[in-house]
Design a protein around this motif. Structure first.
Motif, short mmCIF file in Angstrom:
data_model
loop_
_atom_site.label_atom_id
_atom_site.label_comp_id
_atom_site.label_asym_id
_atom_site.label_seq_id
_atom_site.Cartn_x
_atom_site.Cartn_y
_atom_site.Cartn_z
N PRO A 13 0.60 -1.20 -0.09
CA PRO A 13 0.15 -0.07 0.17
C PRO A 13 0.64 1.11 -0.04
O PRO A 13 2.30 1.29 0.20
N ILE A 145 -2.54 0.81 -4.06
CA ILE A 145 -1.18 -0.26 -4.15
C ILE A 145 -0.78 -0.78 -4.93
O ILE A 145 -0.89 -0.71 -6.29
N ARG A 186 -10.94 -8.22 -5.21
CA ARG A 186 -10.12 -6.96 -3.64
C ARG A 186 -10.24 -6.44 -3.94
O ARG A 186 -10.57 -4.94 -3.60
N LYS A 294 -10.61 -1.39 4.42
CA LYS A 294 -10.08 -1.51 3.56
C LYS A 294 -8.23 -1.97 4.10
O LYS A 294 -7.86 -3.38 3.14
N PHE A 298 -7.44 -5.26 2.86
CA PHE A 298 -6.10 -5.74 2.09
C PHE A 298 -4.90 -6.87 2.85
O PHE A 298 -4.18 -7.62 2.54
#
Length: 384
Positions: A13, A145, A186, A294, A298
């Motif tokens: 990220p 990402i 995702r 989130k 992730f």
């Protein structure tokens, strides 16, 4: 096995490279967390090879825990090598490169799997550290990402756990699990969560419905009870807290927080009242819930390459947000509505240290989602 020179993808990220340990400036130093920190074999062997007073001091502090792992013996609940300034005396004396992998990497984490025959390692930073929380919880931007190609080195192979990578390769390349499909899902989930034109509880509800629909396609059979609602929302939330209370206790503050939640919300029948007021009490509430979801998505979603069950990863994320929300509501009730960012960071850190830093604890919660009808996606939606 991991091989030197192999090309792999590194995925992380946008905030990952911004993280910096604040060391002695930290208000809740992880070296004082009361955890037995496991030493990797390479570092242990190096410590045992040292001579002189520093070698004796380090080796005299080593113990073997009940699992047979070598750890530092705690002194008054903290690492014995923490100096008066709150710094690691091993790091000061020998350099950061001679700290154990866990000490050097915390609160960073990694997950390795295979996508289209290429090894992928995802890196992140966890919520058990206030410096990481400051980067994650109130970030107003979208989650970006990034992928980079790099050459695998011997050191990286050690940190990413070659045995885990082999397992991922075996499962990730199978016909049952498609890492590319999970990555696309995702991304869809994150896009839903970042639609700030709608209330965050509506976005989380849509994410749960999306995950149910996808799981039906993966299993090629309907998840008949998942979107049904049964029981009272407050009663179901009590059940959720019962599950988290039954986990191995890793944080001494957890019992106090759980008791506060039950007293101020459940026993006084204020389940919906206080939680509905959070949007006005905490100006960043919607952003906070979005960023928490989130983060959990992730960190945990791609673990579905092992078991093909992405739904329980989404339910785990939603349940973690529910627990944190109820902790926030309880704190708001206790402090007559006064909740600061510092309060939120401390509260989330208590949760993370209790739940996330034991794989057994995470797996125990996810098992409840697999086998407990009371914690269906429909009931989780109803609790929001």
């Amino acid at each position: 096995m991991c091989r030197n020179g192999d090309i792999m993808i590194v995925r992380k990220p946008h905030y990952y490279d911004e993280f910096r340990c604040t060391a002695s400036k930290c208000s809740d130093n992880c070296c004082r967390g009361g955890w037995l920190i496991e030493l990797d074999k390479k570092t242990e062997d190096y410590y045992r090879s040292l001579g002189g007073s520093i070698g004796r001091r380090i080796t005299d502090s080593l113990i073997t825990d009940e699992d047979g792992d070598t750890c530092f013996r705690l002194a008054d609940g903290q690492c014995p090598h923490l100096d008066a300034e709150g710094l690691c005396s091993i790091c000061v004396s020998l350099g950061e490169e001679h700290m154990g992998v866990v000490c050097r990497e915390f609160p960073r984490y990694s997950l390795t799997y295979v996508q289209n025959g290429t090894e992928v390692t995802e890196h992140g930073v966890g919520l058990a550290c206030e410096a990481a929380e400051a980067l994650i919880l109130f970030d107003e931007g979208k989650l970006c990402i990034t992928d980079t190609g790099t050459e695998e080195t011997e050191e990286a192979g050690e940190q990413n756990n070659c045995e885990e990578a082999d397992t991922c390769e075996k499962i990730g390349d199978s016909e049952e699990t498609d890492a590319g499909m999970l990555l696309a899902a995702r991304a869809d989930i994150i896009n839903i969560l970042e639609d700030r034109t709608r209330p965050v509880k509506s976005r989380i509800s849509d994410v749960l419905e999306y995950a149910v629909s996808l799981q039906e396609k993966i299993n090629e059979e309907p998840e008949e009870y998942e979107l049904e609602t049964s029981g009272d929302a407050a009663d179901n939330c009590i059940l959720l807290f019962d599950i988290y209370d039954g986990l191995e206790q890793l944080n001494s503050s957890w019992e106090e927080w759980s008791s506060l939640v039950r007293q101020t919300i459940f026993e006084e029948d204020g389940f919906m009242k206080l939680t509905d007021e959070l949007c006005s009490i905490i100006p960043d509430y919607e952003l906070l819930m979005e960023n928490l979801m989130k983060y959990f998505i992730f960190r945990y979603y791609m673990k579905a390459v092992w078991d093909c069950n992405q739904l329980d990863k989404v339910k785990f994320a939603a349940a973690c947000c529910l627990i944190i929300r109820q902790m926030l509501a309880a704190l708001a009730g206790k402090q007559n509505g006064g909740v600061t960012r510092e309060d939120i960071i401390k509260l989330v850190r208590v949760f993370s240290r209790q739940v996330e830093y034991s794989e057994d604890n995470v797996e125990a919660v996810c098992e409840e989602f697999l086998f407990g009808d009371e914690l269906s996606a429909g009931n989780l939606r109803n609790m929001f």
